[in-house]
Each structure stands twice: as structure tokens, then as C-alpha cells.
Design a protein around this motif. Structure first.
Motif, PDB file in Angstrom:
ATOM      1  N   THR A   1       0.830  -1.208   0.000  1.00 54.41           N
ATOM      2  CA  THR A   1       0.000   0.000   0.000  1.00 54.41           C
ATOM      3  C   THR A   1       0.859   1.250   0.000  1.00 54.41           C
ATOM      4  OG1 THR A   1      -1.740  -1.194   1.174  1.00 54.41           O
ATOM      5  CG2 THR A   1      -1.849   1.212   1.208  1.00 54.41           C
ATOM      6  N   LEU A   2       1.900   1.265   0.830  1.00 51.15           N
ATOM      7  CA  LEU A   2       2.778   2.430   0.872  1.00 51.15           C
ATOM      8  C   LEU A   2       3.547   2.603  -0.440  1.00 51.15           C
ATOM      9  CD1 LEU A   2       4.131   2.256   4.530  1.00 51.15           C
ATOM     10  CD2 LEU A   2       2.425   3.834   3.589  1.00 51.15           C
ATOM     11  N   ALA A   3       3.917   1.500  -1.081  1.00 47.84           N
ATOM     12  CA  ALA A   3       4.600   1.592  -2.379  1.00 47.84           C
ATOM     13  C   ALA A   3       3.664   2.193  -3.429  1.00 47.84           C
ATOM     14  CB  ALA A   3       5.082   0.212  -2.821  1.00 47.84           C
ATOM     15  N   ALA A   4       2.409   1.770  -3.426  1.00 45.99           N
ATOM     16  CA  ALA A   4       1.444   2.324  -4.382  1.00 45.99           C
ATOM     17  C   ALA A   4       1.208   3.808  -4.111  1.00 45.99           C
ATOM     18  CB  ALA A   4       0.124   1.556  -4.302  1.00 45.99           C
TER      19      ALA A   4
ATOM     20  N   GLU B   1      -6.832   9.701  -6.862  1.00 45.65           N
ATOM     21  CA  GLU B   1      -5.935   8.546  -6.913  1.00 45.65           C
ATOM     22  C   GLU B   1      -5.420   8.193  -5.524  1.00 45.65           C
ATOM     23  OE1 GLU B   1      -2.698   8.433  -9.857  1.00 45.65           O
ATOM     24  OE2 GLU B   1      -3.684  10.143 -10.777  1.00 45.65           O
ATOM     25  N   ARG B   2      -5.145   9.184  -4.738  1.00 42.48           N
ATOM     26  CA  ARG B   2      -4.504   9.013  -3.440  1.00 42.48           C
ATOM     27  C   ARG B   2      -5.478   8.496  -2.368  1.00 42.48           C
ATOM     28  NH1 ARG B   2      -3.542  12.315   0.991  1.00 42.48           N
ATOM     29  NH2 ARG B   2      -1.461  12.101   1.857  1.00 42.48           N
ATOM     30  N   GLU B   3      -6.718   8.882  -2.443  1.00 42.01           N
ATOM     31  CA  GLU B   3      -7.684   8.593  -1.386  1.00 42.01           C
ATOM     32  C   GLU B   3      -7.839   7.109  -1.047  1.00 42.01           C
ATOM     33  OE1 GLU B   3     -10.211   9.315   1.707  1.00 42.01           O
ATOM     34  OE2 GLU B   3      -8.791  10.623   0.684  1.00 42.01           O
ATOM     35  N   PRO B   4      -7.971   6.201  -2.015  1.00 43.89           N
ATOM     36  CA  PRO B   4      -8.130   4.786  -1.639  1.00 43.89           C
ATOM     37  C   PRO B   4      -6.922   4.242  -0.872  1.00 43.89           C
ATOM     38  CG  PRO B   4      -8.553   5.103  -3.978  1.00 43.89           C
ATOM     39  CD  PRO B   4      -8.077   6.400  -3.446  1.00 43.89           C
ATOM     40  N   TYR B   5      -5.736   4.687  -1.239  1.00 45.23           N
ATOM     41  CA  TYR B   5      -4.537   4.219  -0.545  1.00 45.23           C
ATOM     42  C   TYR B   5      -4.463   4.805   0.867  1.00 45.23           C
ATOM     43  CZ  TYR B   5      -3.270   2.685  -5.183  1.00 45.23           C
ATOM     44  OH  TYR B   5      -3.272   2.077  -6.405  1.00 45.23           O
ATOM     45  N   ARG B   6      -4.854   6.044   1.007  1.00 43.48           N
ATOM     46  CA  ARG B   6      -4.862   6.672   2.328  1.00 43.48           C
ATOM     47  C   ARG B   6      -5.838   5.929   3.257  1.00 43.48           C
ATOM     48  NH1 ARG B   6      -7.643   9.407   5.419  1.00 43.48           N
ATOM     49  NH2 ARG B   6      -9.361   9.665   3.975  1.00 43.48           N
ATOM     50  N   ARG B   7      -7.022   5.606   2.728  1.00 44.59           N
ATOM     51  CA  ARG B   7      -8.006   4.863   3.524  1.00 44.59           C
ATOM     52  C   ARG B   7      -7.480   3.474   3.884  1.00 44.59           C
ATOM     53  NH1 ARG B   7     -11.855   6.722  -0.254  1.00 44.59           N
ATOM     54  NH2 ARG B   7     -11.980   4.625  -1.078  1.00 44.59           N
TER      55      ARG B   7
ATOM     56  N   VAL C   1      -4.346   2.541   4.251  1.00 41.20           N
ATOM     57  CA  VAL C   1      -3.319   2.672   5.298  1.00 41.20           C
ATOM     58  C   VAL C   1      -4.001   2.812   6.654  1.00 41.20           C
ATOM     59  CG1 VAL C   1      -1.546   4.212   6.228  1.00 41.20           C
ATOM     60  CG2 VAL C   1      -1.474   3.558   3.825  1.00 41.20           C
ATOM     61  N   GLU C   2      -5.046   3.604   6.730  1.00 44.48           N
ATOM     62  CA  GLU C   2      -5.776   3.763   7.993  1.00 44.48           C
ATOM     63  C   GLU C   2      -6.373   2.434   8.452  1.00 44.48           C
ATOM     64  OE1 GLU C   2      -8.639   6.846   7.348  1.00 44.48           O
ATOM     65  OE2 GLU C   2      -7.137   8.433   7.511  1.00 44.48           O
ATOM     66  N   GLN C   3      -6.945   1.664   7.526  1.00 42.93           N
ATOM     67  CA  GLN C   3      -7.506   0.364   7.876  1.00 42.93           C
ATOM     68  C   GLN C   3      -6.425  -0.562   8.421  1.00 42.93           C
ATOM     69  OE1 GLN C   3      -9.117  -0.932   4.164  1.00 42.93           O
ATOM     70  NE2 GLN C   3     -11.097   0.088   4.447  1.00 42.93           N
ATOM     71  N   LEU C   4      -5.283  -0.571   7.742  1.00 46.07           N
ATOM     72  CA  LEU C   4      -4.189  -1.431   8.177  1.00 46.07           C
ATOM     73  C   LEU C   4      -3.658  -1.003   9.542  1.00 46.07           C
ATOM     74  CD1 LEU C   4      -2.381  -1.817   4.750  1.00 46.07           C
ATOM     75  CD2 LEU C   4      -3.620  -3.604   5.998  1.00 46.07           C
ATOM     76  N   GLN C   5      -3.602   0.282   9.790  1.00 48.59           N
ATOM     77  CA  GLN C   5      -3.163   0.762  11.100  1.00 48.59           C
ATOM     78  C   GLN C   5      -4.124   0.292  12.193  1.00 48.59           C
ATOM     79  OE1 GLN C   5      -2.976   4.978  10.250  1.00 48.59           O
ATOM     80  NE2 GLN C   5      -0.739   4.947  10.263  1.00 48.59           N
ATOM     81  N   ARG C   6      -5.427   0.406  11.933  1.00 49.68           N
ATOM     82  CA  ARG C   6      -6.411  -0.055  12.916  1.00 49.68           C
ATOM     83  C   ARG C   6      -6.273  -1.552  13.170  1.00 49.68           C
ATOM     84  NH1 ARG C   6      -9.736   3.619  10.158  1.00 49.68           N
ATOM     85  NH2 ARG C   6     -10.673   1.962   8.926  1.00 49.68           N
ATOM     86  N   ARG C   7      -6.086  -2.291  12.105  1.00 56.81           N
ATOM     87  CA  ARG C   7      -5.917  -3.738  12.230  1.00 56.81           C
ATOM     88  C   ARG C   7      -4.684  -4.066  13.057  1.00 56.81           C
ATOM     89  NH1 ARG C   7      -5.576  -6.976   6.796  1.00 56.81           N
ATOM     90  NH2 ARG C   7      -4.395  -8.566   7.844  1.00 56.81           N
TER      91      ARG C   7
END
Length: 96
Positions: free
Chosen positions: A31-34, A73-79, A81-87
Motif C-alpha cells: 500500500t505504501l509503495a502504491a 488517486e490518493r484517497e483509496p490508498y490513504r483509507r 493505510v488507515e484500515q491497516l493501522q487499525r488492524r
């Protein structure tokens, strides 16, 4: 609900239930690479437009459109990252 959709939901839930740090790390890295690719293209486009058009009135409308595309373009990746952080937090604190 179709069987295919239900199967996807069950597999998704099972995947989240059987979490491993390596899987999460891989998802975070991908996700961070994308997201980095999106950021790079944005900066590259900005530099190209500035070189070609300069900071005049023609540049502004073109850049405003590019800004809208960049945010979209950026918004889905930002969301994600937030999901992964919560997980990650859930999994870290569930063992305490």
C-alpha cells in the motif's frame, strides 16, 4: 446475495481472523509503495507543467484538474493505510 459474494465475504473475514504479522507487513508495504507511486507521478507532473507553461494563468486551470485527479488517486490508498493501522493496533492490543 449470490454465493460468490458470500464466499468472498467469508474468505475475507477468515483472512482477517487468521492474521499474521508477515501478511500485514506485506499489505502495508504494498500500500505504501502504491501511495509513493501516486506521490511521485504528482510531483513529476507538477514539475513538467511548471517547465512547459510557467507559473502563469494557463498553468492554474491545468494544475487544478491535476490536483483533483491526484486526490482521487490518493484517497483509496490513504483509507487502506488507515484500515491497516487499525488492524495492526487491534492485533497488538488484543494480546495484552
Amino acid at each position: 446475495m449470490t454465493p460468490k459474494v458470500l464466499t468472498r465475504q467469508i474468505v475475507s473475514a477468515a483472512t482477517q481472523a487468521f492474521w499474521s504479522p508477515d501478511d500485514l507487513l506485506g499489505e502495508i508495504q504494498a500500500t505504501l509503495a502504491a501511495l509513493a507511486d501516486v506521490e511521485y507521478r504528482y510531483e513529476r507532473d507538477r514539475e513538467r507543467l511548471m517547465q512547459q507553461l510557467g507559473p502563469d494563468a494557463v498553468f492554474q486551470p491545468l494544475w487544478a484538474e491535476r490536483e483533483r485527479r491526484y486526490e482521487a488517486e490518493r484517497e483509496p490508498y490513504r483509507r487502506r493505510v488507515e484500515q491497516l493501522q487499525r488492524r495492526m493496533r487491534r492485533n497488538l492490543f488484543s494480546g495484552l
